[in-house]
Design a protein around this motif. Structure first.
Motif, PDB file in Angstrom:
ATOM      1  N   LEU A  87     -33.661 -23.556  -1.952  1.00  0.00           N
ATOM      2  CA  LEU A  87     -34.745 -23.020  -1.112  1.00  0.00           C
ATOM      3  C   LEU A  87     -35.936 -23.973  -1.062  1.00  0.00           C
ATOM      4  N   PRO A  88     -36.517 -24.388  -2.204  1.00  0.00           N
ATOM      5  CA  PRO A  88     -37.604 -25.389  -2.092  1.00  0.00           C
ATOM      6  C   PRO A  88     -37.123 -26.723  -1.544  1.00  0.00           C
TER       7      PRO A  88
ATOM      8  N   VAL B 225     -40.250 -16.096   4.865  1.00  0.00           N
ATOM      9  CA  VAL B 225     -40.728 -16.338   3.503  1.00  0.00           C
ATOM     10  C   VAL B 225     -41.720 -15.254   3.077  1.00  0.00           C
TER      11      VAL B 225
ATOM     12  N   ALA C  85     -37.137 -26.260   2.216  1.00  0.00           N
ATOM     13  CA  ALA C  85     -38.512 -26.180   2.716  1.00  0.00           C
ATOM     14  C   ALA C  85     -39.185 -27.549   2.710  1.00  0.00           C
TER      15      ALA C  85
ATOM     16  N   VAL D 266     -42.172 -23.348  -1.742  1.00  0.00           N
ATOM     17  CA  VAL D 266     -41.599 -22.807  -0.507  1.00  0.00           C
ATOM     18  C   VAL D 266     -42.697 -22.309   0.425  1.00  0.00           C
TER      19      VAL D 266
ATOM     20  N   THR E  71     -43.779 -24.188   3.965  1.00  0.00           N
ATOM     21  CA  THR E  71     -43.615 -23.510   5.260  1.00  0.00           C
ATOM     22  C   THR E  71     -44.934 -23.391   6.012  1.00  0.00           C
TER      23      THR E  71
END
Length: 399
Positions: free
Chosen positions: A58-59, A302, A62, A331, A335
């Motif tokens: 996920l990170p 998010v 992102a 994250v 974003t």
């Protein structure tokens, strides 16, 4: 050397965006190294270490998304007239953008490694009295191949994404089918000729309005509904995989549907006898729906996931440790920074139109009010939508 010169000679705003990429890369690199330290310290818990490594996607995604947005808005690598004559064609500029992205991400990975080694006590004494020794594998030698591989994942992924996205495209239009001459017969399938004075086979195309309607809204709504249904059937006692699958479907649906929602927001701004201000704001939203819609969808996904996670646990501070907080910060920060960067890109693309409006006598204050109106309309649409989806996602899990 040319990439280094362009990087050094950039404006402060461009340097700030590159530093944001480096900071996000540092956070992601530290999370990856923490997964390695956890695996070295607990070799028997291979499943838990693999799950921690899977959450790092996920990170990672992102950060790559932010790096791609920053590369698109870099004015130093934008094609301009006359650059091809000195050897800076589209392919060379794409390579410079990819190299600049690689430099920013490598800087962040190097900072992550230095900070990780500092916390382990390899460079100085053990800080914080060894409180984080569980995820640092203090006293265990770090394997060099694994460390280099983890730190190279982000620069390689971001550089490849920038190179693919900014690759040179063929500027020549596709050849269109030649229309049949007016007044002459055309052979049919069986060799017969149509009447010479009949209607032509190809009608003239309708005038292009310059605004393309996004087509992903129905698919996005379907994906969001599927994700919420997966949450409803999962329940609180279900394993983590159905819950994660539901959140993935919901987030994907928001990203797919957001360009269509942005286009719809522009249409609503122009409804009910609009004036010049609402017409301008709505038209800009319709034109930029595809560009700013997807980052808005990512931010909404998010935010809804973060809201659902905070309402799922009675004590979020006890449920989330420092590494989870760092991942959430990477994250969320990436974003939001991507959304702001895309807004800068949209402003750069509107520079010619804005200059033409100013030359025609449009007040500068009107343009600023139109920008504020666009932001307010998007906030009025996406903020309640995010809260509703977050509440529906968390409702089955809290029963």
């Amino acid at each position: 050397m040319l990439a280094l010169r362009l990087t050094r000679a950039a404006r402060p705003a461009v340097q700030l965006r590159r530093l944001l990429v480096a900071a996000a890369s540092a956070g992601t690199g530290f999370l990856l190294l923490s997964c390695l330290g956890y695996a070295l310290n607990r070799p028997e818990a291979a499943d838990a270490a693999a799950l921690r490594l899977a959450w790092c996607t996920l990170p990672l995604a992102a950060t790559v998304y932010l790096a791609l947005a920053v590369a698109r808005t870099d004015p130093g690598t934008r094609p301009r007239p006359g650059l091809s004559a000195v050897g800076l064609g589209p392919a060379r500029l794409m390579a410079i953008s990819a190299l600049t992205t690689a430099l920013s991400c490598t800087l962040g990975s190097a900072l992550a490694l230095l900070f990780f080694l500092h916390l382990r006590g390899d460079l100085t004494g053990m800080p914080f009295d060894g409180a984080a020794a569980d995820v640092l594998a203090t006293g265990v030698p770090l394997p060099l191949p694994a460390t280099a591989t983890l730190l190279a994942v982000l620069p390689a992924t971001a550089t490849t994404a920038v190179a693919v996205a900014l690759r040179p495209k063929d500027p020549r239009p596709r050849p269109a089918a030649e229309p049949h001459p007016t007044g002459s017969g055309t052979a049919g399938a069986d060799g017969d000729e149509t009447a010479p004075n009949g209607e032509p086979d190809a009608r003239p195309p309708a005038p292009d309005s310059g605004v393309r309607t996004p087509v992903g809204l129905p698919w996005g709504v379907a994906l969001v509904a599927a994700g919420l249904t997966a949450h409803a059937y999962a329940g609180r006692s279900a394993p983590a995989l159905p819950v994660l699958l539901g959140w993935l479907l919901t987030a994907t649906g928001l990203v797919v549907a957001s360009p269509g929602l942005t286009h719809l927001c522009g249409l609503l701004l122009q409804a009910c006898r609009p004036g010049a201000l609402r017409l301008l704001a709505g038209r800009v939203l319709m034109t930029e729906a595809a560009r700013i819609g997807r980052p808005l969808g990512v931010v909404s996904a998010v935010a809804s996931a973060g809201y659902a996670m905070t309402t799922l646990y009675d004590d979020p501070a006890a449920a989330f440790g420092p590494l989870a907080a760092l991942g959430a910060l990477v994250v969320a920060g990436s974003t939001v920074a991507t959304l702001l960067t895309v807004a800068v890109e949209a402003r750069q693309c509107r520079a010619g139109t804005t200059a033409a409006l100013l030359r025609l006598g449009a007040p500068a204050g009107t343009l600023r009010v139109a920008a504020a109106l666009r932001a307010a309309a998007l906030l009025a649409l996406f903020a309640p939508l995010t809260l509703v989806i977050a509440a529906l996602s968390a409702l089955p899990l809290t029963r």
